[in-house]
Design a protein around this motif. Structure first.
Motif, PDB file in Angstrom:
ATOM      1  N   GLN A  78      -2.139 -17.557  17.826  1.00  0.00           N
ATOM      2  CA  GLN A  78      -3.341 -17.932  17.079  1.00  0.00           C
ATOM      3  C   GLN A  78      -2.978 -18.650  15.786  1.00  0.00           C
ATOM      4  O   GLN A  78      -3.524 -19.704  15.457  1.00  0.00           O
ATOM      5  CB  GLN A  78      -4.164 -16.675  16.776  1.00  0.00           C
ATOM      6  CG  GLN A  78      -5.398 -16.937  15.906  1.00  0.00           C
ATOM      7  CD  GLN A  78      -6.459 -17.750  16.621  1.00  0.00           C
ATOM      8  OE1 GLN A  78      -6.942 -17.357  17.662  1.00  0.00           O
ATOM      9  NE2 GLN A  78      -6.835 -18.886  16.055  1.00  0.00           N
ATOM     10  N   LYS A  79      -2.021 -18.085  15.040  1.00  0.00           N
ATOM     11  CA  LYS A  79      -1.675 -18.644  13.725  1.00  0.00           C
ATOM     12  C   LYS A  79      -0.926 -19.955  13.828  1.00  0.00           C
ATOM     13  O   LYS A  79      -1.208 -20.900  13.099  1.00  0.00           O
ATOM     14  CB  LYS A  79      -0.818 -17.644  12.930  1.00  0.00           C
ATOM     15  CG  LYS A  79      -1.604 -16.620  12.160  1.00  0.00           C
ATOM     16  CD  LYS A  79      -0.686 -15.892  11.180  1.00  0.00           C
ATOM     17  CE  LYS A  79      -1.521 -15.176  10.123  1.00  0.00           C
ATOM     18  NZ  LYS A  79      -0.656 -14.570   9.096  1.00  0.00           N
ATOM     19  N   ARG A  80       0.069 -20.023  14.708  1.00  0.00           N
ATOM     20  CA  ARG A  80       0.937 -21.200  14.772  1.00  0.00           C
ATOM     21  C   ARG A  80       0.355 -22.309  15.647  1.00  0.00           C
ATOM     22  O   ARG A  80       0.655 -23.487  15.423  1.00  0.00           O
ATOM     23  CB  ARG A  80       2.313 -20.822  15.328  1.00  0.00           C
ATOM     24  CG  ARG A  80       3.101 -19.865  14.480  1.00  0.00           C
ATOM     25  CD  ARG A  80       3.611 -20.456  13.181  1.00  0.00           C
ATOM     26  NE  ARG A  80       4.686 -21.407  13.333  1.00  0.00           N
ATOM     27  CZ  ARG A  80       5.423 -21.841  12.312  1.00  0.00           C
ATOM     28  NH1 ARG A  80       5.185 -21.407  11.082  1.00  0.00           N
ATOM     29  NH2 ARG A  80       6.373 -22.728  12.499  1.00  0.00           N
ATOM     30  N   HIS A 203       9.780 -24.766  23.891  1.00  0.00           N
ATOM     31  CA  HIS A 203      10.142 -25.483  22.660  1.00  0.00           C
ATOM     32  C   HIS A 203       8.942 -25.692  21.738  1.00  0.00           C
ATOM     33  O   HIS A 203       9.015 -26.482  20.799  1.00  0.00           O
ATOM     34  CB  HIS A 203      10.748 -26.849  23.008  1.00  0.00           C
ATOM     35  CG  HIS A 203      12.066 -26.772  23.720  1.00  0.00           C
ATOM     36  ND1 HIS A 203      13.269 -26.623  23.067  1.00  0.00           N
ATOM     37  CD2 HIS A 203      12.375 -26.810  25.045  1.00  0.00           C
ATOM     38  CE1 HIS A 203      14.265 -26.586  23.941  1.00  0.00           C
ATOM     39  NE2 HIS A 203      13.744 -26.697  25.150  1.00  0.00           N
ATOM     40  N   HIS A 204       7.834 -25.009  21.970  1.00  0.00           N
ATOM     41  CA  HIS A 204       6.590 -25.334  21.254  1.00  0.00           C
ATOM     42  C   HIS A 204       6.649 -25.089  19.754  1.00  0.00           C
ATOM     43  O   HIS A 204       5.879 -25.682  18.997  1.00  0.00           O
ATOM     44  CB  HIS A 204       5.394 -24.596  21.876  1.00  0.00           C
ATOM     45  CG  HIS A 204       5.426 -23.107  21.745  1.00  0.00           C
ATOM     46  ND1 HIS A 204       4.349 -22.325  22.101  1.00  0.00           N
ATOM     47  CD2 HIS A 204       6.381 -22.249  21.327  1.00  0.00           C
ATOM     48  CE1 HIS A 204       4.646 -21.049  21.903  1.00  0.00           C
ATOM     49  NE2 HIS A 204       5.869 -20.989  21.441  1.00  0.00           N
ATOM     50  N   ASP A 205       7.546 -24.219  19.283  1.00  0.00           N
ATOM     51  CA  ASP A 205       7.693 -23.991  17.848  1.00  0.00           C
ATOM     52  C   ASP A 205       8.684 -24.945  17.203  1.00  0.00           C
ATOM     53  O   ASP A 205       8.732 -25.050  15.978  1.00  0.00           O
ATOM     54  CB  ASP A 205       8.167 -22.554  17.588  1.00  0.00           C
ATOM     55  CG  ASP A 205       7.140 -21.509  17.979  1.00  0.00           C
ATOM     56  OD1 ASP A 205       5.966 -21.677  17.616  1.00  0.00           O
ATOM     57  OD2 ASP A 205       7.510 -20.530  18.659  1.00  0.00           O
ATOM     58  N   LEU A 206       9.477 -25.620  18.019  1.00  0.00           N
ATOM     59  CA  LEU A 206      10.573 -26.455  17.513  1.00  0.00           C
ATOM     60  C   LEU A 206      10.117 -27.902  17.427  1.00  0.00           C
ATOM     61  O   LEU A 206      10.617 -28.791  18.122  1.00  0.00           O
ATOM     62  CB  LEU A 206      11.793 -26.299  18.425  1.00  0.00           C
ATOM     63  CG  LEU A 206      12.295 -24.854  18.574  1.00  0.00           C
ATOM     64  CD1 LEU A 206      13.405 -24.773  19.600  1.00  0.00           C
ATOM     65  CD2 LEU A 206      12.755 -24.289  17.236  1.00  0.00           C
ATOM     66  N   GLU A 318      10.958 -35.964  18.405  1.00  0.00           N
ATOM     67  CA  GLU A 318       9.690 -35.412  17.929  1.00  0.00           C
ATOM     68  C   GLU A 318       9.680 -33.886  17.984  1.00  0.00           C
ATOM     69  O   GLU A 318       8.916 -33.238  17.263  1.00  0.00           O
ATOM     70  CB  GLU A 318       8.534 -35.963  18.766  1.00  0.00           C
ATOM     71  CG  GLU A 318       8.407 -37.467  18.698  1.00  0.00           C
ATOM     72  CD  GLU A 318       7.320 -38.031  19.617  1.00  0.00           C
ATOM     73  OE1 GLU A 318       7.028 -39.248  19.515  1.00  0.00           O
ATOM     74  OE2 GLU A 318       6.771 -37.269  20.436  1.00  0.00           O
ATOM     75  N   ALA A 319      10.518 -33.322  18.846  1.00  0.00           N
ATOM     76  CA  ALA A 319      10.586 -31.867  19.014  1.00  0.00           C
ATOM     77  C   ALA A 319      11.909 -31.519  19.687  1.00  0.00           C
ATOM     78  O   ALA A 319      12.617 -32.402  20.188  1.00  0.00           O
ATOM     79  CB  ALA A 319       9.419 -31.358  19.851  1.00  0.00           C
ATOM     80  N   THR A 320      12.219 -30.232  19.714  1.00  0.00           N
ATOM     81  CA  THR A 320      13.475 -29.657  20.195  1.00  0.00           C
ATOM     82  C   THR A 320      14.588 -29.988  19.202  1.00  0.00           C
ATOM     83  O   THR A 320      14.367 -30.689  18.204  1.00  0.00           O
ATOM     84  CB  THR A 320      13.894 -30.111  21.618  1.00  0.00           C
ATOM     85  OG1 THR A 320      14.530 -31.383  21.573  1.00  0.00           O
ATOM     86  CG2 THR A 320      12.719 -30.134  22.566  1.00  0.00           C
TER      87      THR A 320
END
Length: 386
Positions: A78-80, A203-206, A318-320
Motif C-alpha cells: 500500500q505504502k510503496r 524487482h518492483h522496489d528496485l 530504469e530499474a534493477t
C-alpha cells in the motif's frame, strides 16, 4: 550503511563468487563476479537484528500465526506501490523461481505453451522445459534504445494450446519499467487469447529515481480474474538465501487451484524468511532501499563509460541493478565477445544468448557492488575491447 565497503565473499559458499571459476572459468582469485543477481552489500540493520533476536531466543521451530507477516506485506504494498492487498490473497513460497514453477504446475498441463517475452530471465525457460511445457518466445522490439512489446507480431505465434504468459516487470535483463499503457496492451492480449498472466515483479522496489513502477492489477484491474502476482523481499533487501517469496492471487477461483498444488506438494514457509520480511518491510527498510537505488544509479553512470568503447552500448537503466550491454556493433561473434569478457577482462557476467531470442551479442553485468569494483570492471573492459 556503507555501500562502498568491499566485503570478502569468497570462501563463504557464495554462488556468485565461489562458483565463477566452475561456471565461467574465471579465476576467483582475481576475477570480478558480476553474474548472479544478488548484491555485495549487507542488508538493512533491521534484518540483522531480526536474526539476532531469533538466535537469542535459541529455538528455531515452525512459524505460526502469520498475521504480523501478512500485515507487513499489505502495508508495504500500500505504502510503496499504492496497491491494496488482502492477507488471504498471499501464499508463501520458497522464492520466486519456486513460485513461478508452482504457477506453471497449477495453471497448465504438460505439452501446453507458455509465452516469454525474450530476451528475459533465463530461469523461466529452464523450469518451463523441465515441467514438460513448451516455451513460446515472443521477441521484444528494440526501439530508441529500449525494449518494446510487438503484439501485432505475437498473435501468429499463439496456438490453441497456449495457456499462460510470464511477464518480468520491471524487465530483467533490459531494465525497463513498463508503462501503464504497455501493461494495458498486455492485458488486452491475454484476454484476447484467454491466457493466464504470471507477473513476476520481484524487482518492483528496485526502481531508479525519476521512474515509477506500476503493479499489474493497478494498470489493468480488469485482468485480476486471470492474474497471479509474484513479489519478494529477497531481491529488494539482498536476502536471496532466505528463499522466501509471495504469490499473490486476488481471484478466488485461481486461488483454489493454486492452493491445491501447494497442499499437494507440502509447501510451507521458512520461518527465517518470514521474520526477515516482517523486519525489512518497515520505515528503516524503506530508507535503506532509497539509499541503495541512489548508489546503484551512481554505479550505472560509472559503468556507462563502457559506451565510449566503439560498438558497445549499455541500455539506459530504469530499474534493477543489472546492466544489459550490447556488443553487437563491434562486429565480433558471441564466442569472441565472451572470450574477451571472461578470459581477458576476467569478469564473470551473464551471457546474452542464455536469455533467449534477442540476447545474442549482449552481456548482463550486476552493478550492485562497491563502486571500486565497478570502476575496475570498466577499466578491464576498456582494455579487453581496445
Amino acid at each position: 550503511m556503507n555501500f562502498d565497503e568491499v566485503i570478502e565473499r569468497r570462501g563463504t559458499h557464495c554462488a556468485k563468487w565461489d562458483m565463477m571459476e566452475q561456471v565461467y572459468r574465471v579465476d576467483k582469485s582475481d576475477g570480478i563476479a558480476m553474474w548472479v543477481a544478488d548484491m555485495d552489500f549487507r542488508p538493512p540493520e533491521v534484518a540483522c537484528d531480526a536474526i539476532e533476536r531469533m538466535l537469542g531466543h535459541g529455538v528455531f521451530g515452525y512459524y505460526g500465526d502469520e498475521r504480523d507477516y501478512l500485515s507487513a506485506i499489505c502495508r508495504w504494498m500500500q505504502k510503496r506501490h499504492g496497491w491494496k492487498v488482502k492477507p488471504e490473497w498471499v501464499f508463501s513460497t520458497h522464492g520466486l523461481v519456486n513460485g513461478t514453477a508452482l504457477c506453471i504446475d497449477a495453471f497448465t498441463e504438460p505439452g501446453e505453451g507458455i509465452v516469454l517475452f525474450t530476451p528475459v530471465y533465463h530461469a523461466f525457460a529452464r523450469i518451463i522445459t523441465a515441467a514438460n511445457r513448451r516455451v513460446i518466445e515472443c521477441p521484444l522490439d528494440e526501439r530508441d534504445g529500449k525494449y518494446r512489446f510487438a503484439f501485432d507480431r505475437y498473435d501468429a505465434l499463439i496456438d490453441d494450446k497456449t495457456k499462460l504468459v510470464i511477464l518480468c516487470s520491471p524487465h530483467n535483463p533490459g531494465g525497463r519499467v513498463w508503462t501503464r499503457g504497455e501493461l494495458q496492451e498486455l492485458a488486452s492480449f491475454c484476454r484476447k487469447h484467454d491466457l493466464i498472466l504470471i507477473s513476476d515483479e520481484i524487482h518492483h522496489d528496485l526502481v531508479m529515481p525519476g521512474h515509477r513502477h506500476v503493479p499489474m492489477p493497478l494498470a489493468a484491474p480488469e485482468i485480476v480474474d486471470r492474474l497471479a502476482m509474484l513479489t519478494a523481499v529477497t531481491k529488494t533487501f539482498n536476502l536471496a538465501g532466505a528463499h522466501t517469496g509471495n504469490v499473490i492471487v486476488e481471484d478466488e477461483r485461481l486461488r483454489r487451484r493454486f492452493r491445491r498444488r501447494m497442499d499437494a506438494l507440502g509447501i510451507s514457509p521458512n520461518s527465517f524468511g518470514l521474520f526477515l520480511a516482517e523486519a525489512v518491510y518497515s520505515a528503516e527498510g524503506a530508507e535503506w532501499v532509497d539509499r541503495l537505488m541512489r548508489y546503484v544509479e551512481a554505479n550505472s553512470k560509472r559503468f556507462d563509460v563502457v559506451n565510449e568503447i566503439p560498438g558497445v552500448r549499455s541500455m539506459p537503466l530504469e530499474a534493477t541493478y543489472l546492466a544489459w550491454v550490447s556488443f553487437r556493433d563491434t562486429g565480433l561473434t558471441d564466442a569472441e565477445i565472451q572470450r574477451r569478457v571472461l578470459q581477458e577482462a576476467k569478469i564473470a557476467a551473464n551471457l546474452g544468448p542464455t536469455f533467449g531470442k534477442g540476447g545474442e551479442g549482449f552481456v548482463r553485468f550486476n552493478l550492485a557492488t562497491p563502486k571500486s569494483l565497478v570502476n575496475e570492471a570498466v577499466k578491464r573492459l576498456r582494455r579487453a575491447f581496445a
